[in-house]
Design a protein around this motif. Structure first.
Motif, PDB file in Angstrom:
ATOM      1  N   TYR A 139      -8.439  -1.314   8.160  1.00  0.00           N
ATOM      2  CA  TYR A 139      -7.541  -1.252   7.004  1.00  0.00           C
ATOM      3  C   TYR A 139      -8.294  -1.252   5.683  1.00  0.00           C
ATOM      4  O   TYR A 139      -7.810  -0.711   4.685  1.00  0.00           O
ATOM      5  CB  TYR A 139      -6.546  -2.416   7.049  1.00  0.00           C
ATOM      6  CG  TYR A 139      -5.612  -2.329   8.236  1.00  0.00           C
ATOM      7  CD1 TYR A 139      -4.500  -1.492   8.209  1.00  0.00           C
ATOM      8  CD2 TYR A 139      -5.870  -3.047   9.403  1.00  0.00           C
ATOM      9  CE1 TYR A 139      -3.664  -1.381   9.311  1.00  0.00           C
ATOM     10  CE2 TYR A 139      -5.030  -2.947  10.502  1.00  0.00           C
ATOM     11  CZ  TYR A 139      -3.934  -2.108  10.456  1.00  0.00           C
ATOM     12  OH  TYR A 139      -3.110  -1.993  11.550  1.00  0.00           O
ATOM     13  N   ASP A 140      -9.479  -1.865   5.660  1.00  0.00           N
ATOM     14  CA  ASP A 140     -10.235  -1.899   4.416  1.00  0.00           C
ATOM     15  C   ASP A 140     -10.858  -0.551   4.073  1.00  0.00           C
ATOM     16  O   ASP A 140     -11.467  -0.387   3.011  1.00  0.00           O
ATOM     17  CB  ASP A 140     -11.330  -2.974   4.485  1.00  0.00           C
ATOM     18  CG  ASP A 140     -12.286  -2.767   5.649  1.00  0.00           C
ATOM     19  OD1 ASP A 140     -12.017  -1.896   6.509  1.00  0.00           O
ATOM     20  OD2 ASP A 140     -13.308  -3.479   5.702  1.00  0.00           O
TER      21      ASP A 140
ATOM     22  N   ASN B 173       0.419   1.890  -3.606  1.00  0.00           N
ATOM     23  CA  ASN B 173      -1.012   2.121  -3.385  1.00  0.00           C
ATOM     24  C   ASN B 173      -1.845   0.894  -3.734  1.00  0.00           C
ATOM     25  O   ASN B 173      -2.975   0.995  -4.222  1.00  0.00           O
ATOM     26  CB  ASN B 173      -1.502   3.328  -4.192  1.00  0.00           C
ATOM     27  CG  ASN B 173      -2.793   3.896  -3.635  1.00  0.00           C
ATOM     28  OD1 ASN B 173      -3.014   3.883  -2.423  1.00  0.00           O
ATOM     29  ND2 ASN B 173      -3.663   4.384  -4.504  1.00  0.00           N
TER      30      ASN B 173
ATOM     31  N   LEU C 144      -4.460  -5.272   2.191  1.00  0.00           N
ATOM     32  CA  LEU C 144      -4.773  -4.631   3.472  1.00  0.00           C
ATOM     33  C   LEU C 144      -5.745  -5.457   4.302  1.00  0.00           C
ATOM     34  O   LEU C 144      -5.679  -5.463   5.534  1.00  0.00           O
ATOM     35  CB  LEU C 144      -5.347  -3.238   3.238  1.00  0.00           C
ATOM     36  CG  LEU C 144      -4.384  -2.195   2.649  1.00  0.00           C
ATOM     37  CD1 LEU C 144      -5.133  -0.897   2.360  1.00  0.00           C
ATOM     38  CD2 LEU C 144      -3.217  -1.932   3.591  1.00  0.00           C
TER      39      LEU C 144
ATOM     40  N   PHE D 198       0.838  -1.206   0.000  1.00  0.00           N
ATOM     41  CA  PHE D 198       0.000   0.000   0.000  1.00  0.00           C
ATOM     42  C   PHE D 198       0.871   1.255   0.000  1.00  0.00           C
ATOM     43  O   PHE D 198       0.625   2.196  -0.760  1.00  0.00           O
ATOM     44  CB  PHE D 198      -0.912  -0.010   1.231  1.00  0.00           C
ATOM     45  CG  PHE D 198      -1.750   1.227   1.367  1.00  0.00           C
ATOM     46  CD1 PHE D 198      -2.833   1.450   0.535  1.00  0.00           C
ATOM     47  CD2 PHE D 198      -1.444   2.179   2.323  1.00  0.00           C
ATOM     48  CE1 PHE D 198      -3.610   2.603   0.655  1.00  0.00           C
ATOM     49  CE2 PHE D 198      -2.210   3.338   2.451  1.00  0.00           C
ATOM     50  CZ  PHE D 198      -3.291   3.547   1.612  1.00  0.00           C
TER      51      PHE D 198
ATOM     52  N   THR E  96      -4.081  -1.846  -2.592  1.00  0.00           N
ATOM     53  CA  THR E  96      -4.948  -2.071  -1.424  1.00  0.00           C
ATOM     54  C   THR E  96      -5.382  -3.534  -1.267  1.00  0.00           C
ATOM     55  O   THR E  96      -6.058  -3.881  -0.296  1.00  0.00           O
ATOM     56  CB  THR E  96      -6.214  -1.207  -1.532  1.00  0.00           C
ATOM     57  OG1 THR E  96      -6.936  -1.582  -2.729  1.00  0.00           O
ATOM     58  CG2 THR E  96      -5.863   0.271  -1.595  1.00  0.00           C
TER      59      THR E  96
END
Length: 335
Positions: free
Chosen positions: A332-333, A290, A295, A286, A292
Motif C-alpha cells: 500500500y505504501d 488521494n 495507507l 485515498f 496517502t
C-alpha cells in the motif's frame, strides 16, 4: 479566517491574538490554536448547528456530568459553526506510546484510558436522558454498512477485485452473520472512535476527545478500537493486561451471568468487524481525496482481521477473499 475573527474578538475583547492551524483528523472539521499572551484555546470549526440538537455538545455535557474527562467548552457560535475549547495540548496517547522506550512504559496511561471508558460504558449509560448517544446504535444495519464500506473501498476500490455472484452472496451472508451476532449483545454507550489519537494527555491526566459520534453498542467495540488500534503496535501481552484491568474495574457493573469465554469470543468477532471497517476508512481517504497518509496502516490492520478469522471457520470466505483479492500482500505504501 474572517469567519471566526468577529467571534474571537467578541470573546477575547481584543484583536491582539494569533491563530494557527492544527493538524486535523480524517473528518471535515478544522482546528486552530488561539494564542493571547500566555493563554491558549482550541477553536473547532464545523457546519452551523443548533446547540440543543448538536451531538458534540450533547455528548460532552453528558460525559462531563459523569466526570469523564472531556475538554471544557468556553464559548460557541451556532450560526458560524464555531466552538472554542480548552486547549489540551499536543500530547496524544499515540505519541506517548511511540516516545516511550518500551511499550510497557505507556501502560499506566492506557489504564487511565480504561478508567474513562469504564465511566462511559457503565456510569454514563446508567443515566438515561436526552443525550444523543441514546438515540443511535450499532445495530445490524449500521455494522453491516461499516463492513460493506471496507468491501467497497478496499477490495473493490484499491484492489479492483471483481466478485463473482457466488462470492458476493457468500460474503454478504458472512457479513450479516457477524453483524447480527454483534447486534444481539447488550448495548452500552460507546465512544465509537476510542483510539490513541482521540486520547490526550494533559498534566499527566487522560482526556477524551472526538466523542460526538457516541452511540449504543457492545463494550467490545471501544476495547478493540483501543487495544487493536491501527496507529500503535500494542503487544498481545500488554493488551491482555489491559483487558484484565478493564474487566476488574467493570466487575461491579457486569451481569451475574457474565461469561469470560463469551466476552473473548465477541471481542474477536468485533475485531473482524471493526478492523475491517478501519481498512475501508483508510482506503476511502485515498480513493476520495488521494490522501496517502493512512495507507501504511492497512497491512497490519488486515493482519489483525486475518488472525481473528482463524478462530471462526464459518467465516473462512472472508479470509479467502482477503488473500485472493491481493489485499493481504499488496504494498500500500507504493500506491
Amino acid at each position: 479566517m474572517e469567519h471566526y475573527q468577529s467571534f474571537l474578538n467578541q470573546f477575547l475583547k481584543t484583536d491582539d491574538f494569533k491563530v494557527s492551524s492544527l493538524a486535523g483528523d480524517a473528518s471535515t472539521r478544522r482546528y486552530y490554536r488561539v494564542n493571547r499572551q500566555d493563554q491558549t484555546w482550541v477553536l473547532m470549526s464545523w457546519d452551523p448547528f443548533e446547540a440543543k440538537n448538536f451531538p458534540f455538545l450533547s455528548v460532552l455535557s453528558h460525559f462531563a456530568k459523569h466526570n469523564i474527562q472531556v475538554p471544557e467548552v468556553i464559548a460557541y457560535s451556532e450560526k458560524e459553526g464555531l466552538v472554542l475549547l480548552e486547549d489540551l495540548g499536543d500530547l496524544t496517547l499515540e505519541r506517548k506510546f511511540w516516545e516511550s522506550q518500551h511499550p510497557s512504559q505507556s501502560v499506566s496511561f492506557y489504564k487511565q484510558a480504561i478508567d474513562e471508558i469504564i465511566k462511559i460504558h457503565f456510569i454514563a449509560t446508567a443515566d438515561k436522558n436526552e443525550c444523543s448517544a441514546f438515540k443511535i446504535q450499532f445495530d445490524t444495519e449500521k455494522l453491516l454498512w461499516e463492513m460493506n464500506y471496507g468491501k467497497t473501498n478496499l477490495l473493490e476500490g484499491i484492489c479492483q477485485f471483481e466478485f463473482s455472484e457466488k462470492w458476493n452472496k457468500e460474503l454478504a451472508d458472512v457479513f450479516h452473520h457477524i453483524c447480527e451476532r454483534l447486534h444481539t449483545e447488550p448495548k452500552y454507550i460507546c465512544h465509537r472512535d476510542y483510539h490513541s489519537r482521540n486520547l490526550m494527555i494533559k498534566l499527566d491526566k487522560m482526556r477524551v476527545i472526538d466523542f460526538q459520534d457516541a452511540r449504543l453498542g457492545p463494550i467490545q467495540y471501544d476495547l478493540v478500537s483501543l487495544l487493536r488500534d491501527s496507529y500503535v503496535q500494542i503487544t498481545d501481552a500488554m493488551a491482555a493486561e489491559l483487558i484484565e484491568d478493564y474487566l476488574g474495574k467493570a466487575a461491579e457493573f457486569l451481569p451475574r451471568n457474565f461469561s469470560r469465554a463469551h466476552f473473548d469470543e465477541i471481542y474477536e468477532v468485533q475485531t473482524i468487524q471493526r478492523c475491517f471497517k478501519a481498512c475501508g476508512s483508510f482506503a476511502s481517504f485515498f480513493n476520495q481525496r488521494n490522501d496517502t497518509r493512512y495507507l501504511k496502516y492497512i497491512s497490519h490492520t488486515l493482519r489483525r482481521v486475518l488472525k481473528s478469522l482463524t478462530l471462526f471457520p464459518e467465516y473462512k470466505v472472508l479470509a479467502d477473499v482477503l488473500i485472493d483479492s491481493g489485499a493481504w500482500e499488496r504494498k500500500y505504501d507504493q500506491l
